[in-house]
Enzyme design. Structure first.
Site, PDB file in Angstrom:
ATOM      1  N   HIS A 141      38.216  28.498  32.698  1.00 58.08           N
ATOM      2  CA  HIS A 141      39.369  28.031  34.053  1.00 58.08           C
ATOM      3  C   HIS A 141      38.804  26.451  34.039  1.00 58.08           C
ATOM      4  O   HIS A 141      37.415  26.101  33.142  1.00 58.08           O
ATOM      5  CB  HIS A 141      38.812  28.824  35.073  1.00 58.08           C
ATOM      6  CG  HIS A 141      39.366  30.235  34.739  1.00 58.08           C
ATOM      7  ND1 HIS A 141      38.862  31.400  35.245  1.00 58.08           N
ATOM      8  CD2 HIS A 141      41.022  30.521  34.718  1.00 58.08           C
ATOM      9  CE1 HIS A 141      39.992  32.478  34.859  1.00 58.08           C
ATOM     10  NE2 HIS A 141      41.347  31.981  35.322  1.00 58.08           N
ATOM     11  N   ASP A 182      35.382  27.246  34.788  1.00 60.87           N
ATOM     12  CA  ASP A 182      34.118  27.755  33.820  1.00 60.87           C
ATOM     13  C   ASP A 182      33.587  26.265  32.989  1.00 60.87           C
ATOM     14  O   ASP A 182      32.644  26.705  32.694  1.00 60.87           O
ATOM     15  CB  ASP A 182      35.196  28.500  32.837  1.00 60.87           C
ATOM     16  CG  ASP A 182      35.502  29.438  33.620  1.00 60.87           C
ATOM     17  OD1 ASP A 182      34.981  30.355  34.284  1.00 60.87           O
ATOM     18  OD2 ASP A 182      36.936  30.275  32.891  1.00 60.87           O
ATOM     19  N   GLU A 208      51.556  32.494  32.886  1.00 58.63           N
ATOM     20  CA  GLU A 208      51.701  33.527  32.565  1.00 58.63           C
ATOM     21  C   GLU A 208      52.461  34.470  33.654  1.00 58.63           C
ATOM     22  O   GLU A 208      51.145  34.838  34.951  1.00 58.63           O
ATOM     23  CB  GLU A 208      49.894  33.816  33.260  1.00 58.63           C
ATOM     24  CG  GLU A 208      49.260  35.179  32.662  1.00 58.63           C
ATOM     25  CD  GLU A 208      48.104  35.152  32.579  1.00 58.63           C
ATOM     26  OE1 GLU A 208      46.848  33.763  32.618  1.00 58.63           O
ATOM     27  OE2 GLU A 208      47.293  35.972  32.804  1.00 58.63           O
ATOM     28  N   HIS A 234      49.830  42.934  33.263  1.00 61.68           N
ATOM     29  CA  HIS A 234      50.862  42.118  34.602  1.00 61.68           C
ATOM     30  C   HIS A 234      52.410  42.799  33.649  1.00 61.68           C
ATOM     31  O   HIS A 234      52.982  42.686  35.134  1.00 61.68           O
ATOM     32  CB  HIS A 234      51.110  40.447  34.169  1.00 61.68           C
ATOM     33  CG  HIS A 234      49.172  40.005  34.134  1.00 61.68           C
ATOM     34  ND1 HIS A 234      48.731  38.736  34.430  1.00 61.68           N
ATOM     35  CD2 HIS A 234      48.468  40.997  34.815  1.00 61.68           C
ATOM     36  CE1 HIS A 234      48.307  38.884  35.154  1.00 61.68           C
ATOM     37  NE2 HIS A 234      47.512  39.375  35.174  1.00 61.68           N
ATOM     38  N   ASP A 285      45.426  45.446  39.289  1.00 62.75           N
ATOM     39  CA  ASP A 285      45.298  44.987  37.698  1.00 62.75           C
ATOM     40  C   ASP A 285      43.710  45.205  37.463  1.00 62.75           C
ATOM     41  O   ASP A 285      42.106  45.440  38.119  1.00 62.75           O
ATOM     42  CB  ASP A 285      45.439  43.261  38.317  1.00 62.75           C
ATOM     43  CG  ASP A 285      45.584  42.258  36.811  1.00 62.75           C
ATOM     44  OD1 ASP A 285      45.103  43.251  35.968  1.00 62.75           O
ATOM     45  OD2 ASP A 285      45.362  41.248  37.010  1.00 62.75           O
ATOM     46  N   ASP A 327      42.304  45.285  33.294  1.00 62.94           N
ATOM     47  CA  ASP A 327      42.055  44.372  32.157  1.00 62.94           C
ATOM     48  C   ASP A 327      41.132  46.080  31.768  1.00 62.94           C
ATOM     49  O   ASP A 327      39.988  45.287  31.962  1.00 62.94           O
ATOM     50  CB  ASP A 327      40.826  43.511  32.804  1.00 62.94           C
ATOM     51  CG  ASP A 327      41.919  42.608  33.834  1.00 62.94           C
ATOM     52  OD1 ASP A 327      43.018  41.933  34.029  1.00 62.94           O
ATOM     53  OD2 ASP A 327      41.557  41.408  34.079  1.00 62.94           O
TER      54      ASP A 327
END
Ligand code: XUL
Ligand code: MN
Length: 344
Positions: free
Chosen positions: A50, A53, A175, A214, A249, A251
């Site tokens: 990101h 980040d 995305e 997703h 979500d 992950d």
């Protein structure tokens, strides 16, 4: 790079503290430098970023200062023999993006989102990568009457076009995700993302990133989403992971919930020679119960799962598969695949 020619990536957020919406962190934070040191040991080649980040305090810095800090991160990557896969503007945490970013009803918020995305493009340049990922987190509305889906599509297009103009080398991978944090998002599937990209002013520079969780949340099959995008040459990145049902979500580690579904993702990627197109990205999180010192095993497991499934895909008896397809004996094909997955 592994023996099949695949390269692997994850994001620093994939080594995380274990907080969820109903409970606090359960593991201490690890520094970026500490995380960076894990990549090669775990078998990874590239880092997903990101914008913050890479440059944590970017809101307090001038564009020139942001570039300077990004340059310093590039030096760290070089020291570790790593590359940057992509940079994604984090457009969902700032107070300006509370009602969406590119599709906010407030023109000042929309301008903020585009400016911030330009800084993310600057960071990508300095990190030596040409790919920006757009996860359109809050581009939706809880209140159907408060926004307009058609206008939102045009606003998303304006933002994408502004970024394509800003950096003529930049490629954008959208995305899609159908929900969370919003109940309904404006770009929920691969089809929506591709339609938007084809309308952009430089459609050859807009593609997609497919995240398994997703696609599953959208009620779709991730392998079919991969195949659809790859048939147009548009799958430029993936976030492989897994997901138990159409819930929040999760992950989860790749292949940990539905092995056959994961097998088919790998099979379709491998049949379409994904190793020539992109890096195998993960977006996985260790489950909350995992002790801190053991909280990178989800990354190891996911990478090894991918490689084992490549082996299984390549060792599939294609002649028998084709004969069963020709005979329309799909029950026998079912058994052949299941037996193959069970190693017998
Ligand atoms: C959110 C998600 C993000 C993006 C990067 O569900 O997957 O981590 O992948 O912004
Ligand atoms: Mn993701």
């Amino acid at each position: 790079m592994d023996k099949f020619g695949y390269r692997f990536s994850f994001g620093p957020w994939n080594i995380h503290e274990g907080a969820d919406p109903f409970g606090p962190t359960v593991r201490p934070s690890r520094t970026f430098d500490d995380k960076l040191a894990q990549y090669k040991t775990l078998g990874f080649d590239a880092v997903q970023f990101h914008d913050d980040d890479a440059v944590p305090n970017l809101g307090d810095l001038s564009p020139a200062q942001i570039r300077e800090q990004a340059k310093a991160v590039r030096r760290k990557l070089d020291e570790h023999g790593l590359i940057a896969e992509f940079v994604a503007p984090r457009l969902w945490e700032h107070p300006m993006t509370i009602d969406g970013a590119y599709t906010s009803n407030d023109p000042k918020a929309r301008a903020y989102a585009i400016e911030r995305s330009k800084r993310a493009a600057d960071i990508a340049q300095e990190l030596g990568c040409d790919l920006m990922v757009l996860w359109l987190a809050r581009e939706g509305t809880y209140m159907r009457e408060a926004k307009n889906a058609g206008r939102a599509a045009q606003q998303l297009l304006e933002a994408i076009n502004a970024l394509l103009d800003y950096d003529p080398k930049l490629r954008i991978a959208i995305e899609p995700k159908p929900n969370e944090p919003m109940d309904l998002a404006y770009i929920p599937t691969m089809g929506h993302a591709l339609a938007l990209g084809f309308q952009a002013k430089a459609p050859q520079r807009v593609g997609v990133l497919m995240e398994s969780a997703h696609s599953i949340l959208a009620g779709l099959d991730p392998a079919d989403e991969i195949g659809f995008a790859m048939s147009f040459g548009k799958l430029w990145s993936v976030h492989l992971n897994d997901q138990n049902g159409l819930k929040y979500d999760q992950d989860r580690s790749f292949g940990s919930v539905d092995l056959r579904r994961a097998f088919n993702e790998v099979r379709v990627l491998d049949e379409n020679r994904f190793w020539e197109v992109g890096i195998v990205g993960l977006d996985v999180k260790a489950i909350r119960t995992q002790p801190a010192e053991l909280a990178t095993k989800h990354l190891r497991n996911s990478l090894h799962m991918f490689l084992r499934l490549v082996e299984l895909s390549r060792s599939l008896d294609r002649q028998s598969v084709n004969a069963l397809i020709a005979a329309r004996d799909y029950e026998e094909l079912d058994w052949l695949i299941l037996s193959h997955l069970m190693g017998r």
